[in-house]
Write an enzyme that holds these catalytic residues in place. Sequence first.
Site, PDB file in Angstrom:
ATOM      1  NE  ARG A 108      -4.084  -1.960   1.858  1.00 60.31           N
ATOM      2  CZ  ARG A 108      -4.019  -2.970   2.686  1.00 60.31           C
ATOM      3  NH1 ARG A 108      -3.130  -2.974   3.655  1.00 60.31           N
ATOM      4  NH2 ARG A 108      -4.837  -3.992   2.559  1.00 60.31           N
ATOM      5  CE  LYS A 130      -0.695  13.556 -15.141  1.00 57.05           C
ATOM      6  NZ  LYS A 130      -0.995  13.769 -16.571  1.00 57.05           N
ATOM      7  CD  GLU A 172       7.215  15.215 -23.507  1.00 56.68           C
ATOM      8  OE1 GLU A 172       6.637  16.288 -23.240  1.00 56.68           O
ATOM      9  OE2 GLU A 172       6.596  14.166 -23.771  1.00 56.68           O
ATOM     10  CE  LYS A 214       5.679  16.665 -15.884  1.00 49.41           C
ATOM     11  NZ  LYS A 214       5.728  15.403 -16.559  1.00 49.41           N
ATOM     12  CD  GLU A 224      -3.730  16.002 -16.505  1.00 50.48           C
ATOM     13  OE1 GLU A 224      -2.596  15.578 -16.243  1.00 50.48           O
ATOM     14  OE2 GLU A 224      -4.372  15.658 -17.503  1.00 50.48           O
ATOM     15  NE  ARG A 228       0.653  16.695 -14.017  1.00 47.97           N
ATOM     16  CZ  ARG A 228       1.245  15.845 -13.224  1.00 47.97           C
ATOM     17  NH1 ARG A 228       0.957  15.831 -11.941  1.00 47.97           N
ATOM     18  NH2 ARG A 228       2.120  14.989 -13.690  1.00 47.97           N
ATOM     19  CG  ASN A 232      -2.232  16.206 -21.073  1.00 43.29           C
ATOM     20  OD1 ASN A 232      -1.308  15.479 -20.709  1.00 43.29           O
ATOM     21  ND2 ASN A 232      -3.314  16.399 -20.337  1.00 43.29           N
ATOM     22  CG  HIS A 235       1.521  14.347 -24.557  1.00 46.44           C
ATOM     23  ND1 HIS A 235       2.276  15.419 -24.966  1.00 46.44           N
ATOM     24  CD2 HIS A 235       2.367  13.526 -23.881  1.00 46.44           C
ATOM     25  CE1 HIS A 235       3.522  15.262 -24.538  1.00 46.44           C
ATOM     26  NE2 HIS A 235       3.609  14.116 -23.886  1.00 46.44           N
ATOM     27  CG  HIS A 239      -0.270   9.491 -25.080  1.00 45.80           C
ATOM     28  ND1 HIS A 239      -0.738   9.935 -23.879  1.00 45.80           N
ATOM     29  CD2 HIS A 239       1.090   9.516 -24.989  1.00 45.80           C
ATOM     30  CE1 HIS A 239       0.293  10.236 -23.088  1.00 45.80           C
ATOM     31  NE2 HIS A 239       1.403   9.988 -23.746  1.00 45.80           N
ATOM     32  CG  HIS A 249       6.663  10.081 -25.657  1.00 47.78           C
ATOM     33  ND1 HIS A 249       5.313   9.862 -25.504  1.00 47.78           N
ATOM     34  CD2 HIS A 249       6.927  11.274 -25.067  1.00 47.78           C
ATOM     35  CE1 HIS A 249       4.788  10.881 -24.833  1.00 47.78           C
ATOM     36  NE2 HIS A 249       5.747  11.754 -24.557  1.00 47.78           N
TER      37      HIS A 249
HETATM   38  N1  GLY Z   1       5.554  11.119 -14.491  1.00 45.70           N
HETATM   39  C1  GLY Z   1       5.174  12.044 -15.453  1.00 45.70           C
HETATM   40  C2  GLY Z   1       4.207  13.038 -14.965  1.00 45.70           C
HETATM   41  O1  GLY Z   1       3.801  13.022 -13.817  1.00 45.70           O
HETATM   42  O2  GLY Z   1       3.769  13.900 -15.718  1.00 45.70           O
END
Ligand code: GLY
Length: 339
Positions: A108, A130, A172, A214, A224, A228, A232, A235, A239, A249
């Site tokens: 956990r 993320k 990026e 970032k 998000e 945030r 994207n 993206h 994606h 990518h």
């Molecule tokens: N690990 C990539 C992000 O949080 O955007």
Amino acid sequence: MRKLSCKFSYSKSDYYFDANFSLLPKLVDKKNAVLITDENVLMNHSTRFNGWKLIVLKSGEEHKTQETVDRLMNELIEFGADRQTTLIGVGGGVITDITGYAASIYMRGINFGFVPTSLLGMVDAAIGGKNGVDVGVYKNMVGTIRQPSFLLYDYRFLESLADSEWINGFAEIIKHACILDIAMFRMLEKTGFDKIRRSKKLVGDLVEKNVRIKTRIVQKDEFEKGDRRLLNFGHTLGHALENVYRLPHGQAISLGMTAACELSHLIFSFNDSQRVIDVLDNFGLPTDAEFDKPRIIDILKKDKKKEKQEINYVLLEKIGKGRVQKIPIRQLEKFINQL
Ligand code: GLY
């Protein structure tokens, strides 16, 4: 070495820029740490891992799956990893994603840190919390948002980076410039790929600048709900193309950014598409491709950024000023069919 401590909603991350891998035993107790890397990084930097508990995964996005995570969980159990253990992902975006996600669900949630080894990992994937895995063609469909306790930047890892990996990372960086930083865009435009890549100073400065860009966005909107989403840019379509065509990518989001510029022209009368295309081109990125439109549209309809029959699409008002715009799926479908 420069240390920067950044606060997020529930935790803090320490960034160590221009650091040496040998700092790692000072950040974690070696006996209670497990390093996770991939075959590629191990092959190029094997001696750095001496004396550490190590799990080696197969390289490549196709292994960023729940199956890999399940195997990793079993290896952690075999190592006797417990709540005091820190997992450290040493690698590119696939490794940091898997490590952050695994650390967030093992028992956990245990502590984790990153040593990003690719340009893309350094400026993007390792930052923001993320972390997750792909499900079939749906990229990052399963995952968590949880911040690493530290990030160690040792730029010597970049010395073994293939050209294609440099290009991925620059995609990026160009994205950050387009949505938030006109001065950085001008610098990329003026200096160009070859000159930047050859200069350790320019690369180091650019990495640190992009980490700060970032991080600031993530600190403002970790989960998000607003700003945030700007990250994207390129993206949504990117994606979908990435996983269907197994594109790197950077190439996929370059195509996504080009399409987003054209859509920005239609919606906001954005007139600088050619400047963006020229920079992408200079950094070895594609700006035009044929693709199976019905298949891609079908995937977009299941995108995480979709809400009811609209999708949050990132457009440019001008270079350096991105804006999130809700676009009806039908309008997007029509636009993509005209590409
Ligand atoms: N690990 C990539 C992000 O949080 O955007």
